[in-house]
Design an enzyme around this catalytic site. Structure first.
Site, PDB file in Angstrom:
ATOM      1  CG  HIS A  82      -2.108   0.869   1.039  1.00 20.58           C
ATOM      2  ND1 HIS A  82      -3.310   0.368   0.591  1.00 20.58           N
ATOM      3  CD2 HIS A  82      -2.298   2.203   1.195  1.00 20.58           C
ATOM      4  CE1 HIS A  82      -4.190   1.350   0.498  1.00 20.58           C
ATOM      5  NE2 HIS A  82      -3.599   2.476   0.859  1.00 20.58           N
ATOM      6  CG  ASP A 161     -10.453   4.009   4.838  1.00 18.13           C
ATOM      7  OD1 ASP A 161      -9.963   5.070   5.273  1.00 18.13           O
ATOM      8  OD2 ASP A 161     -10.149   3.529   3.734  1.00 18.13           O
ATOM      9  NE  ARG A 168      -8.134  11.529   5.737  1.00 17.09           N
ATOM     10  CZ  ARG A 168      -7.289  10.572   5.310  1.00 17.09           C
ATOM     11  NH1 ARG A 168      -7.710   9.333   5.111  1.00 17.09           N
ATOM     12  NH2 ARG A 168      -6.030  10.855   5.077  1.00 17.09           N
ATOM     13  CB  SER A 183      -6.932   6.032   5.945  1.00 15.58           C
ATOM     14  OG  SER A 183      -7.241   5.705   4.619  1.00 15.58           O
ATOM     15  CE  LYS A 187      -7.385   2.121   1.987  1.00 19.05           C
ATOM     16  NZ  LYS A 187      -7.626   3.364   2.714  1.00 19.05           N
TER      17      LYS A 187
HETATM   18  N1  URA Z   1      -3.852   5.863   1.264  1.00 20.53           N
HETATM   19  C1  URA Z   1      -4.933   5.566   2.041  1.00 20.53           C
HETATM   20  O1  URA Z   1      -5.513   4.505   1.905  1.00 20.53           O
HETATM   21  N2  URA Z   1      -5.343   6.455   2.936  1.00 20.53           N
HETATM   22  C2  URA Z   1      -4.736   7.639   3.132  1.00 20.53           C
HETATM   23  O2  URA Z   1      -5.152   8.391   3.980  1.00 20.53           O
HETATM   24  C3  URA Z   1      -3.613   7.950   2.331  1.00 20.53           C
HETATM   25  C4  URA Z   1      -3.187   7.037   1.398  1.00 20.53           C
END
Ligand code: URA
Length: 434
Positions: A82, A161, A168, A183, A187
């Protein structure tokens, strides 16, 4: 408990309890706490911050707002990566099929565009038919069947999220360390992968502008992941200029496919190969970096990764003909070069401004309900440290309106800095946290 008291408590700089955070996340997920209250709350967190205990509580509450997948029936270890967000960051489109083509299951929950940073889900949705909202059964079935799956947040996967992320994006509350950490890690925890590589970007086109902040974000996410039994590593990678050459949804899909065909831009190829090698080391597929590199290079060079990409697109109902026919992707009506105003070297670029310019061209959202123009964006022809002559094509701009073209061309040119002497190009990977 009342949400207004929770917002006021954080506004006054006080620490929220786990019960208050659970109450907020639960009420917001169920729609009892409104978007305007959640946006106010996000802004108080942005301004006041959160300590480690609060950030961990927020992460776990958001992960548990839907199902937390147990993938042990699929494989003893599922792999994931990620990014913390950048400009031109299409790494997942290459790394996911590369890892899966080595026979290793890759299961990921991804995000949409966020502020000036593009999102993997938006890029994938530029492929006609591609479906990013998979429920838990579909996620698991596809992982079993094709070894690769990338989904977005849904009503049963990290819904909190999904909702907060969309708010956001349009309320100036993205660049907050606790909001980013929670966040991302919510996930990752919900999607169930046991081995996770975090690609934490640093620089002018990243949310973390300094290496100190990037390392702090990486270390906090590693700690949260380790705390729930996941093996997590991180690379701190450079985002002082767009990664690769293309920025914009369809254009990035094309660049990713070209990369899988062995024709990618050098910085992007190197970044993807290093990320894959780190994932193999983290998963203990090998303990030797050179061996890890050799394995991923061979899957890229012999076409296995490209074949896996096509299988993946097809499995999520996308039109896999895209691999050989880019004309099925949305294409802009105006495609024109923007030329260098002087001789010299590219000394720097304001990568955040490049990201915002592409958002304003239509490639991202100004309001939650905005639809994206997948066709727009730019392909940049010079990187930091490279020479240009006055009149050379500095970039090719793809737009769907003359007014937007003119505005974007001006802004993109102004985002460039030139020098007479050759500057040192930025280092691609600043640090590895294993
Ligand atoms: N990637 C995400 O999933 N969330 C964020 O806040 C920033 C990058």
């Amino acid at each position: 408990m009342r949400v207004v008291d929770i917002i006021a408590k954080k506004r006054d700089g006080l620490e929220l309890t786990q019960a208050e955070i659970d109450f907020f996340v639960d009420g917001f997920t169920r729609g009892e706490i409104t978007d305007y209250q959640a946006a106010a709350w996000a802004m108080t967190v942005y301004l006041r911050g959160m300590n480690e205990a609060e950030t961990t509580a927020l992460t776990l509450a958001m992960a548990r707002s839907g199902s937390v997948l147990d993938l042990s029936s699929v494989a003893p270890r599922v792999l994931d990566k990620h990014s913390s967000g950048g400009v031109g960051d299409k790494v997942t489109l290459v790394v996911a099929p590369l890892i899966a083509s080595l026979g290793l299951p890759f299961g990921k929950m991804s995000g949409r565009g966020l502020g000036f940073s593009g999102g993997t889900l938006d890029k994938l949705e530029s492929i006609p038919g591609f479906r990013v909202t998979l429920n838990t059964d579909e996620f698991i079935a596809q992982l079993k069947h094709t070894n690769i799956v990338v989904s977005g947040q849904t009503h049963d996967l990290a819904p909190a999220d999904g909702k907060l992320y969309a708010l956001r994006d349009v309320t100036g509350t993205v660049g907050s360390l606790p909001l980013i950490a929670s966040s991302i890690m919510s996930k990752k925890i919900a999607a169930g992968a046991q081995i996770i590589l975090l690609d934490v970007k640093v620089g002018r086109g990243a949310f973390m502008k300094t290496e100190t902040d990037a390392v702090a974000l990486a270390e906090l996410m590693v700690k949260i992941g380790n705390g729930v039994g996941r093996r997590v590593g991180a690379v701190i990678s450079d985002m002082n200029q767009p990664l690769g050459n293309a920025v914009g949804n369809s254009l990035e899909v094309i660049e990713a496919i070209e990369t899988l065909k062995g024709r990618g831009p050098a910085d992007f190829v190197e970044h993807c190969l290093e990320a894959c090698a780190e994932i193999l080391l983290l998963a203990e597929v090998t303990r030797n970096h050179a061996d890890a590199r050799a394995q991923v290079e061979s899957a890229l060079n012999d076409g296995r990764a490209l074949k896996k990409f096509a299988e993946w697109i097809d499995a999520q109902d996308g039109d896999a003909r895209v691999v050989n026919d880019y004309s099925i992707l949305p294409k802009a009506s105006i495609i024109q070069d923007v030329r260098a105003p002087r001789d010299g070297y590219v000394a720097g670029v304001n990568a955040e401004e490049i990201g915002w310019t592409i958002v304003d061209l239509g490639g991202g959202r100004a309001k939650k309900a905005d639809t994206i123009d997948y066709a727009v964006g730019a392909v940049f022809h010079r990187k930091i440290g490279e020479r240009v002559a006055r009149g050379d094509a500095l970039l090719t701009l793809h737009a769907n309106s003359h007014a937007k073209f003119q505005d974007a061309a001006k802004r993109l040119l102004a985002a460039y800095e030139f020098s007479d002497s050759k500057p040192t190009p930025p280092t691609l990977i600043h640090k590895v946290i294993r």
